[in-house]
Scaffold this motif. Structure first.
Motif, short mmCIF file in Angstrom:
data_model
loop_
_atom_site.label_atom_id
_atom_site.label_comp_id
_atom_site.label_asym_id
_atom_site.label_seq_id
_atom_site.Cartn_x
_atom_site.Cartn_y
_atom_site.Cartn_z
N LEU A 64 0.83 -1.21 0.00
CA LEU A 64 0.00 0.00 0.00
C LEU A 64 0.87 1.26 0.00
O LEU A 64 1.99 1.25 0.50
CB LEU A 64 -0.91 0.01 1.23
N THR A 65 0.32 2.35 -0.55
CA THR A 65 1.03 3.63 -0.53
C THR A 65 0.98 4.21 0.89
O THR A 65 0.23 3.71 1.74
CB THR A 65 0.38 4.63 -1.49
N ALA A 69 -7.58 -16.30 -3.40
CA ALA A 69 -7.71 -17.62 -4.04
C ALA A 69 -8.87 -17.59 -5.04
O ALA A 69 -8.76 -18.09 -6.17
CB ALA A 69 -7.94 -18.69 -2.99
N LEU A 70 -9.99 -16.98 -4.61
CA LEU A 70 -11.17 -16.94 -5.49
C LEU A 70 -10.90 -16.10 -6.73
O LEU A 70 -11.33 -16.42 -7.83
CB LEU A 70 -12.37 -16.38 -4.73
N PHE A 71 -10.18 -15.00 -6.53
CA PHE A 71 -9.86 -14.12 -7.66
C PHE A 71 -9.02 -14.87 -8.70
O PHE A 71 -9.30 -14.82 -9.90
CB PHE A 71 -9.12 -12.88 -7.16
N LEU A 72 -8.02 -15.59 -8.20
CA LEU A 72 -7.17 -16.38 -9.10
C LEU A 72 -8.02 -17.41 -9.85
O LEU A 72 -7.87 -17.59 -11.06
CB LEU A 72 -6.09 -17.12 -8.31
N ALA A 73 -8.91 -18.07 -9.10
CA ALA A 73 -9.74 -19.10 -9.70
C ALA A 73 -10.70 -18.49 -10.72
O ALA A 73 -10.89 -19.04 -11.81
CB ALA A 73 -10.53 -19.83 -8.62
N LEU A 74 -11.27 -17.34 -10.39
CA LEU A 74 -12.22 -16.68 -11.29
C LEU A 74 -11.52 -16.25 -12.58
O LEU A 74 -11.98 -16.53 -13.69
CB LEU A 74 -12.84 -15.46 -10.59
N LEU A 87 -1.68 -9.80 -5.18
CA LEU A 87 -1.41 -10.74 -6.27
C LEU A 87 -0.38 -10.18 -7.24
O LEU A 87 0.49 -10.90 -7.72
CB LEU A 87 -2.71 -11.09 -7.01
N THR A 88 -0.46 -8.88 -7.51
CA THR A 88 0.49 -8.29 -8.47
C THR A 88 1.86 -8.08 -7.82
O THR A 88 2.86 -7.96 -8.53
CB THR A 88 -0.03 -6.97 -9.04
N ALA A 89 1.90 -8.07 -6.49
CA ALA A 89 3.20 -7.92 -5.83
C ALA A 89 4.06 -9.17 -6.08
O ALA A 89 5.28 -9.10 -6.02
CB ALA A 89 3.00 -7.72 -4.34
N ARG A 90 3.39 -10.29 -6.34
CA ARG A 90 4.11 -11.53 -6.67
C ARG A 90 3.62 -11.99 -8.03
O ARG A 90 3.00 -13.04 -8.18
CB ARG A 90 3.81 -12.58 -5.59
N LEU A 91 3.93 -11.16 -9.02
CA LEU A 91 3.29 -11.27 -10.33
C LEU A 91 3.55 -12.61 -11.03
O LEU A 91 2.62 -13.26 -11.49
CB LEU A 91 3.75 -10.11 -11.21
N THR A 92 4.83 -13.00 -11.08
CA THR A 92 5.17 -14.21 -11.84
C THR A 92 4.44 -15.42 -11.25
O THR A 92 3.83 -16.20 -11.97
CB THR A 92 6.69 -14.47 -11.77
N GLU A 119 -10.46 -0.66 -1.47
CA GLU A 119 -11.39 -1.64 -0.93
C GLU A 119 -10.69 -3.00 -0.93
O GLU A 119 -9.53 -3.12 -1.33
CB GLU A 119 -12.65 -1.69 -1.80
N LEU A 120 -11.43 -4.01 -0.49
CA LEU A 120 -10.83 -5.35 -0.36
C LEU A 120 -10.24 -5.82 -1.70
O LEU A 120 -9.15 -6.38 -1.74
CB LEU A 120 -11.91 -6.32 0.11
N LEU A 121 -10.97 -5.53 -2.78
CA LEU A 121 -10.50 -5.99 -4.09
C LEU A 121 -9.16 -5.37 -4.48
O LEU A 121 -8.32 -6.03 -5.08
CB LEU A 121 -11.54 -5.62 -5.15
N VAL A 122 -9.00 -4.10 -4.11
CA VAL A 122 -7.74 -3.43 -4.42
C VAL A 122 -6.61 -4.11 -3.65
O VAL A 122 -5.53 -4.38 -4.18
CB VAL A 122 -7.81 -1.93 -4.05
#
Lengths: 224, 379
Positions: free
Chosen positions: A97-98, B303-308, B11-16, B2-5
């Protein structure tokens, strides 16, 4: 208010029982109270119990008029969210987070709407002199800046009690002095600041100094 | 924020790692979509096929399943028996036929011959059938070839078609493409096929009924009156097909489940690793005042986001793969054998989500139960 009564914490390490804190009682008045003592004297254990991170083996803790020692994990988390702010030695900002989002995080947990969250977080960053660094991630900030973001985050919900555990421990003297000034500035009025430190120069800025040794409160130094 | 952010940032922090996991789920879902799309395609093809026929009954020797070419096991006298029952049962027309299948490894070397009696032609099998070249009736001594068969085997008018060592007939007609199984049939006179097979028997009687007749009842009465036969109605055949397809679906689902389980383990591993690495972060959140439910929801959402995301990509890849398969099967047999129906897409998405949910539960539970003091290293 913040009051401890007969606070005791014992751990079992293999066959040996260790008393980390032994019968600690103290009613923290408003203002700055420093807790000092050599390492292993029970400072961290005391802060863990006062903040409700852990439950005592015996004794009671009252925070903001509520007994928290017999509450469940989630109830203690709720009491903390509304009544306590934390500044740790290693900053402990959320790395993804920022600065602004870190400061707004407690407000998110408290259910404050996004616009209001951001407005308040910006205002707090301004108060700690970091308005220009709002969109930086923790790894883009210096140690002193990160600690100031942590202070802004601790103040987000205007808590009655601030807990600071060696807040200057990882900082050089200039950055440390700035952080300490900020903390003391926000411990005015009815707010209580519990400052755990082994640095006697830092402790010297407090109104009261509690000396711990081997888990026991051995001296209360009132500097008026 | 929000939670999604938060989920997206983590998830993008560990992109690969997240990308590989997403890819794993996508491949697993796509393989399931493709496997199951065959069942859906066959269902659609069959429904279209059966829908083109009127109320009718197919009489075959007992034990013949609805999709195998019937052997010539029905004796000539049986035709008389059915003719005798016809007025009472509302049977308008009886077309006896003989079927011969010569199988090969691919559609170009497989031949399905229908021997039709005098007076019957391909329209009795498929009413919209039309001749694209030549005539539609194979009698007295020719062969009428389905469009796809003609194309695959280069059968044009006048070309000889060898049925056996002794019997060869010329192609006298080629049918227009119908987008149906009839495209792969070859119709010849029944006597010719009987000669090839060395029999006077019939393989099947096709009964056309009075529109008011109760198909199922007629079928039951026929079976009761003539021992040794199966009278299969169109709906019965569809039901049988549905049963066969269901069994096929289950087998295919079972196979694709292996891929899915591997995908699920990938998600579980990714999320578990990420929980392990972020122990301190969760400790900070809890110290600030986050409830267990918040941490649980955060980790489970990852986990759900990855699965979706993997499920959506998998379904899209499945649709593309199915289109590719159909391009091939359209060329080979003139039928689209694979279909990704909305229910299949939804089912696959559902399976991917359940997978994500199951894979995320344990890491989410663990993350939400780490003691604050332990997570922050404050012991």
């Amino acid at each position: 208010m913040l009051r401890a009564e007969g606070l005791t914490k014992r751990y079992r390490q293999g066959e040996v029982e260790i008393t980390a804190l032994d019968d600690f009682s103290y009613d923290f008045p408003p203002g700055v109270t420093a807790v000092v003592g050599p390492s292993g004297s029970g400072k961290t254990t005391l802060l863990n119990l006062l903040a409700g991170f852990d439950r005592p083996t015996a004794g009671t803790v009252e925070l903001a008029g509520m007994r928290i020692d017999d509450l469940g994990e989630d109830e203690r988390a709720s009491v903390r969210l509304k009544n306590a702010g934390f500044v740790f030695q290693s900053w402990n900002l959320l790395p993804t987070l920022t600065a602004l989002e870190n400061v707004a995080f407690p407000l998110l947990l408290a259910g404050v709407a996004r616009a209001e969250r951001n407005r308040r977080a910006r205002e707090l960053l301004e108060r700690v002199g970091l308005a220009g660094r709002a969109d930086h991630r923790p790894n883009q900030l210096s140690g002193g800046e990160q600690q100031r973001v942590a202070i802004a985050r601790a103040l987000a919900l205007e808590p009655a009690v601030l807990f600071a555990d060696e807040p200057t421990g990882n900082l050089d003297s200039a950055a440390g002095a700035k952080v300490l000034d900020l903390l003391l500035e926000h411990a005015a009025g009815e707010r209580r600041l519990v400052l755990v430190t082994h640095d006697l120069q830092v402790a010297a800025r407090a109104a009261r100094v509690l000396h711990l040794r081997d888990g026991r409160l051995v001296q209360v130094e009132d500097r008026g | 924020m929000e939670l999604l952010v938060l989920v997206w940032r983590n998830l993008t922090a560990r992109l690969t790692r997240s990308l590989f996991t997403w890819l794993g789920i996508a491949v697993a879902t796509a393989s399931m979509v493709l496997f199951l799309s065959f069942g859906e395609g066959l269902r659609q093809a069959l429904a279209a096929e059966m829908g083109n026929m009127g109320p009718q009954i197919r009489v075959v020797a007992q034990g013949t399943d609805a999709f195998s070419p019937p052997l010539p096991e029905l004796p000539p006298e049986m035709l008389g028996q059915i003719e005798a029952l016809a007025p009472a049962l509302g049977i308008q027309r009886i077309i006896p036929a003989v079927v011969m299948f010569r199988g090969g490894f691919d559609p170009a070397t497989s031949f399905l011959f229908y021997g039709l009696p005098e007076g019957a032609d391909p329209r009795d099998f498929y009413p919209p059938a039309k001749a694209a070249a030549g005539r539609i009736d194979p009698h007295p001594d020719g062969a009428v070839v389905g469009a796809k068969k003609a194309e695959l085997n280069h059968l044009t008018l006048g070309k000889p078609l060898r049925l056996s060592r002794e019997v060869t007939v010329p192609v006298v007609g080629v049918l227009e493409p119908a987008g149906s199984m009839v495209d792969s049939f070859i119709f010849v006179p029944m006597k010719t096929l009987q000669e090839v097979l060395g029999t006077k028997n019939y393989g099947v009687f096709l009964l056309q009924l009075d529109p008011t007749a109760d198909v199922e009842e007629v079928a039951r009465k026929l079976e009761a009156a003539i021992p040794g036969i199966d009278a299969q109605s169109t709906t019965e055949a569809l039901k049988f097909a549905e049963r066969a397809l269901r069994i096929g679906d289950l087998i295919r689902f079972g196979i694709s489940l292996v891929a899915l389980v591997v995908g699920g383990l990938l998600v579980a591993n990714t999320v578990m690793m990420s929980v392990y690495e972020r122990t301190r972060e969760f400790g900070v959140m809890r110290a600030i005042g986050a409830r267990r439910r918040f941490i649980f929801g955060l980790v489970l959402s990852e986990a759900l986001f990855l699965a979706l995301a993997g499920g959506v990509a998998g379904v899209i890849a499945g649709v593309a793969g199915s289109a590719l398969i159909n391009t091939y099967t359209q060329q080979a047999v003139g039928l689209a054998l694979s279909a990704v129906t909305p229910r299949l897409a939804l089912f696959s998405m559902g399976v991917a989500l359940v997978l994500g949910l199951v894979a995320g539960l344990l890491p989410a539970r663990n993350a939400s139960r780490i003691p604050v003091t332990e997570a922050l290293g404050r012991i």
